[in-house]
Design a protein around this motif. Structure first.
Motif, PDB file in Angstrom:
ATOM      1  N   ILE A 177      -6.116   4.645  -1.217  1.00 29.49           N
ATOM      2  CA  ILE A 177      -7.212   4.152  -0.328  1.00 29.49           C
ATOM      3  C   ILE A 177      -7.709   2.845  -0.851  1.00 29.49           C
TER       4      ILE A 177
ATOM      5  N   ILE B 158       0.894  -1.177  -0.012  1.00 27.83           N
ATOM      6  CA  ILE B 158       0.022   0.014   0.024  1.00 27.83           C
ATOM      7  C   ILE B 158       0.998   1.278  -0.204  1.00 27.83           C
TER       8      ILE B 158
ATOM      9  N   ALA C  98      -5.414   0.240  -0.051  1.00 29.82           N
ATOM     10  CA  ALA C  98      -5.650  -0.197   1.497  1.00 29.82           C
ATOM     11  C   ALA C  98      -6.800  -1.046   1.580  1.00 29.82           C
ATOM     12  N   VAL C  99      -7.944  -0.704   0.920  1.00 27.63           N
ATOM     13  CA  VAL C  99      -9.204  -1.409   1.354  1.00 27.63           C
ATOM     14  C   VAL C  99      -9.366  -2.737   0.494  1.00 27.63           C
TER      15      VAL C  99
ATOM     16  N   THR D  20      -3.500   9.977  -6.899  1.00 25.59           N
ATOM     17  CA  THR D  20      -2.595   9.430  -5.663  1.00 25.59           C
ATOM     18  C   THR D  20      -2.229  10.414  -4.880  1.00 25.59           C
TER      19      THR D  20
ATOM     20  N   LEU E  69      -7.386   8.815  -3.596  1.00 28.73           N
ATOM     21  CA  LEU E  69      -8.278   7.632  -4.018  1.00 28.73           C
ATOM     22  C   LEU E  69      -7.525   6.431  -4.265  1.00 28.73           C
TER      23      LEU E  69
END
Ligand SMILES: C[S@@+](CC[C@H](N)C(=O)[O-])C[C@H]1O[C@@H](n2cnc3c(N)ncnc32)[C@H](O)[C@@H]1O
Length: 287
Positions: free
Chosen positions: A225, A196, A228-229, A217, A222
């Motif tokens: 994120i 990440i 990460a998700v 970025t 976005l």
């Protein structure tokens, strides 16, 4: 020794699996994964090189591997296949065997990336139309055996879909190999954290020419994120070998008497990047 599994498997939603996921985000991850496969930071070589060794060894040696067509069933941006092909065919030809073919397929074919890959090797081809790994057909070149490879994608399947994928492999191929790097283990969660954070460096390298990638970025993060998700969600979806083989064993009428099932894990990227592998091979292959 197998890594300690921290919690029961969950099948939470990954953004990448949603039809509304913007294609540039998918492309972003798949590029990062393709780079990850080629990164080498230990004497054992890159994850792709290690995957090649595992495949050759798992199929019973170079003479057995030489009989196969390798179908990358969820190829993304190509994943390890370009490097796998180079290493596999160099080893085969330098030992007097003919080179083997690799075929790229995906539910969301990245034709732009595959065109480039196929131009660099006459032994890599692709299918432009979407091929759903839960409803695949045999794609091996005539006169060869088929080995279906699932790189970093098996966790995308619900148990129901994964059962279909495995049943089809048992019914219509001679071998299959699943490689995963996300799992419910401490090394996987730590490695995912590194991946990440690496987005902040790799985006500049891969997409310095693209305002949309740079804005999403560094200004509005976005892409990180999303990483990460999806990164942590895919860890929660990892399966142990027992959970994977249970998907096969619980299918009534599926004859596994001709199959040998093996699994293992090894560090493919120092310090935390574990490569988890699950191999099915017909006993007749190794005779
Ligand atoms: C995390 S990416 C892995 C890409 C590549 N194999 C790699 O290692 O870099 C997962 C891939 O699985 C594909 N996929 C998900 N569900 C699929 C399905 N039912 N049939 C075929 N491909 C599928 C996605 O389109 C995506 O390209």
């Amino acid at each position: 020794m197998a890594s300690w599994v921290l919690f029961p498997r969950l099948h939470l939603a990954e953004i990448e699996d949603q039809s509304w996921c913007p294609s540039w985000l998918r492309e972003h991850t798949h590029r990062a994964l393709a780079r990850m496969w080629q990164t080498s930071n230990s004497k054992n070589g890159s994850p792709a090189a290690q995957a090649c060794d595992l495949l050759i060894h798992g199929l019973g040696g170079l003479d057995k591997a030489a009989e196969f067509t390798f179908v990358d069933s969820c190829a993304g941006a190509g994943g390890p296949t370009p490097l796998l092909e180079t290493i596999m065919n160099t080893r085969l030809t330098s030992n007097g065997y003919k080179p083997v073919d690799f075929v790229l397929t995906d539910l969301w074919p990245d034709v732009k990336a595959w065109e480039k890959i196929a131009k660099q090797s006459e032994y890599i081809s692709y299918f432009e139309e979407p091929i759903d790994a839960t409803k695949p057909r045999r794609l091996a070149r005539q006169g060869t055996k088929e080995c279906r490879i699932f790189n970093l994608c098996f966790h995308h399947f619900t148990d129901e879909a994964a059962e279909k994928v495995l049943a089809s492999a048992v019914q219509s191929t001679d071998a299959f190999m699943i490689f995963e790097m996300t799992h419910r283990t401490i090394p996987s969660l730590l490695n995912t954290t590194i991946v990440i954070l690496s987005v902040f460096f790799t985006t500049l390298y891969d997409f310095y020419w693209s305002p949309i990638h740079l804005i999403f970025t560094y200004l509005i993060p976005l892409a990180p994120i999303f990483y990460a998700v999806d990164g942590y969600v895919s860890c929660t979806r990892g399966r142990t070998a027992e959970e994977t083989w249970a998907l096969l064993h619980r299918q009534p009428g599926l004859d596994l008497s001709e199959w040998e099932l093996k699994s293992g894990e090894q560090t493919a990227l120092v310090p935390f990047g574990k490569l988890y592998w699950y191999l099915g091979v017909k006993k007749s292959v190794s005779k």
